[in-house]
Motif scaffolding. Structure first.
Motif, PDB file in Angstrom:
ATOM      1  N   MET A   1       0.854  -1.180   0.000  1.00  0.00           N
ATOM      2  CA  MET A   1       0.000   0.000   0.000  1.00  0.00           C
ATOM      3  C   MET A   1       0.896   1.237   0.000  1.00  0.00           C
ATOM      4  N   ASP A   2       0.508   2.228  -0.799  1.00  0.00           N
ATOM      5  CA  ASP A   2       1.229   3.494  -0.897  1.00  0.00           C
ATOM      6  C   ASP A   2       0.502   4.508  -0.015  1.00  0.00           C
ATOM      7  N   ILE A   3       1.036   4.758   1.184  1.00  0.00           N
ATOM      8  CA  ILE A   3       0.369   5.627   2.158  1.00  0.00           C
ATOM      9  C   ILE A   3       0.132   7.028   1.598  1.00  0.00           C
ATOM     10  N   THR A   4       1.131   7.601   0.949  1.00  0.00           N
ATOM     11  CA  THR A   4       0.966   8.946   0.383  1.00  0.00           C
ATOM     12  C   THR A   4      -0.149   8.950  -0.654  1.00  0.00           C
ATOM     13  N   GLY A   5      -0.158   7.936  -1.520  1.00  0.00           N
ATOM     14  CA  GLY A   5      -1.206   7.830  -2.527  1.00  0.00           C
ATOM     15  C   GLY A   5      -2.590   7.685  -1.915  1.00  0.00           C
ATOM     16  N   VAL A   6      -2.697   6.893  -0.855  1.00  0.00           N
ATOM     17  CA  VAL A   6      -3.979   6.713  -0.173  1.00  0.00           C
ATOM     18  C   VAL A   6      -4.454   8.048   0.404  1.00  0.00           C
ATOM     19  N   LEU A   7      -3.558   8.788   1.032  1.00  0.00           N
ATOM     20  CA  LEU A   7      -3.936  10.090   1.601  1.00  0.00           C
ATOM     21  C   LEU A   7      -4.410  11.053   0.516  1.00  0.00           C
ATOM     22  N   PHE A   8      -3.687  11.099  -0.600  1.00  0.00           N
ATOM     23  CA  PHE A   8      -4.121  11.949  -1.711  1.00  0.00           C
ATOM     24  C   PHE A   8      -5.487  11.502  -2.227  1.00  0.00           C
ATOM     25  N   ALA A   9      -5.668  10.188  -2.399  1.00  0.00           N
ATOM     26  CA  ALA A   9      -6.926   9.667  -2.947  1.00  0.00           C
ATOM     27  C   ALA A   9      -8.099   9.942  -2.017  1.00  0.00           C
ATOM     28  N   VAL A  10      -7.918   9.745  -0.720  1.00  0.00           N
ATOM     29  CA  VAL A  10      -9.020   9.903   0.222  1.00  0.00           C
ATOM     30  C   VAL A  10      -9.394  11.375   0.411  1.00  0.00           C
ATOM     31  N   PHE A  11      -8.387  12.207   0.681  1.00  0.00           N
ATOM     32  CA  PHE A  11      -8.700  13.577   1.065  1.00  0.00           C
ATOM     33  C   PHE A  11      -8.795  14.563  -0.104  1.00  0.00           C
ATOM     34  N   LEU A  12      -8.093  14.292  -1.185  1.00  0.00           N
ATOM     35  CA  LEU A  12      -8.121  15.230  -2.312  1.00  0.00           C
ATOM     36  C   LEU A  12      -8.509  14.544  -3.624  1.00  0.00           C
ATOM     37  N   GLY A  13      -9.088  13.347  -3.521  1.00  0.00           N
ATOM     38  CA  GLY A  13      -9.467  12.569  -4.699  1.00  0.00           C
ATOM     39  C   GLY A  13     -10.375  13.277  -5.676  1.00  0.00           C
ATOM     40  N   PRO A  14     -11.432  13.970  -5.216  1.00  0.00           N
ATOM     41  CA  PRO A  14     -12.322  14.643  -6.162  1.00  0.00           C
ATOM     42  C   PRO A  14     -11.622  15.760  -6.945  1.00  0.00           C
ATOM     43  N   LEU A  15     -10.493  16.222  -6.461  1.00  0.00           N
ATOM     44  CA  LEU A  15      -9.739  17.261  -7.162  1.00  0.00           C
ATOM     45  C   LEU A  15      -8.677  16.675  -8.096  1.00  0.00           C
ATOM     46  N   GLY A  16      -8.623  15.353  -8.188  1.00  0.00           N
ATOM     47  CA  GLY A  16      -7.686  14.694  -9.082  1.00  0.00           C
ATOM     48  C   GLY A  16      -6.286  14.535  -8.515  1.00  0.00           C
ATOM     49  N   ALA A  17      -6.108  14.756  -7.219  1.00  0.00           N
ATOM     50  CA  ALA A  17      -4.777  14.743  -6.620  1.00  0.00           C
ATOM     51  C   ALA A  17      -4.058  13.404  -6.802  1.00  0.00           C
ATOM     52  N   TYR A  18      -4.797  12.291  -6.672  1.00  0.00           N
ATOM     53  CA  TYR A  18      -4.155  10.989  -6.825  1.00  0.00           C
ATOM     54  C   TYR A  18      -3.649  10.808  -8.253  1.00  0.00           C
ATOM     55  N   ARG A  19      -4.415  11.263  -9.235  1.00  0.00           N
ATOM     56  CA  ARG A  19      -3.987  11.144 -10.639  1.00  0.00           C
ATOM     57  C   ARG A  19      -2.767  12.031 -10.911  1.00  0.00           C
TER      58      ARG A  19
END
Length: 179
Positions: A1-19
């Motif tokens: 699991m990529d912790i940084t990626g999970v944090l981006f996806a959960v908290f800023l996902g609708p803004l495209g942060a994970y992408r």
């Protein structure tokens, strides 16, 4: 699991942060203007971030039987010629193939096949169904053919690079095997 990626996806996902974090800029912009594809893409990204293993190449680590073979050398290289049309699939570009390989949860395998190009040794990089995505560099192909003639090459990891909507590439790790 990529912790940084999970944090981006959960908290800023609708803004495209994970992408954006995964360097998929074109999809990041689409997510930004569509609220994470109306929330559906956001959920997919959370799952992808949880399943992502940063020690493997974009959900595509290869496993293969090495029974009877010994690893001679392990190499990393960029696949060349990925902007040209496919040789084995008419009316299809290698960019389209790479775009498909860049999608989350893909489990494709990548192989390397010996061939010749303009009378010189060459190694064609293909998807598991035989569709080509490019070649190993000319100099590397010549070196491999001379130093390890007839030895099989097996891809161990691969990753699709780019994805900003303009150009995709592919980096691979492979091993040379010998009996």
């Amino acid at each position: 699991m990529d912790i940084t990626g999970v944090l981006f996806a959960v908290f800023l996902g609708p803004l495209g942060a994970y992408r954006f974090y995964r360097k998929q800029y074109f999809l990041g912009v689409i997510y930004l203007f569509t609220a994470g594809l109306l929330g559906i893409g956001w959920i997919i990204d959370i799952i992808a971030a949880i399943k992502y293993n940063p020690n493997e190449a974009v959900s595509s680590a290869q496993t293969f039987e090495m029974e009877g073979y010994t690893e001679v050398v392990r190499m990393h290289t960029r696949v060349v010629g990925s902007s040209y049309p496919c040789i084995r699939l008419a009316d299809c570009s290698r960019q389209d193939i790479l775009h498909g390989l860049s999608m989350p949860f893909r489990k494709d395998r990548i192989n390397i096949e010996y061939t010749e190009y303009d009378g010189e040794p060459a190694y064609l990089v293909v998807r598991d169904d035989g569709v080509d995505i490019g070649y190993l560099k000319k100099e590397l192909s010549a070196k491999l053919a001379k130093k390890y003639p007839g030895c099989p090459l097996k891809v161990t990891k691969w990753v699709v690079t780019g994805g900003d909507g303009r150009y995709y590439g592919c980096n691979i790790e492979f091993v040379v095997l010998s009996k």
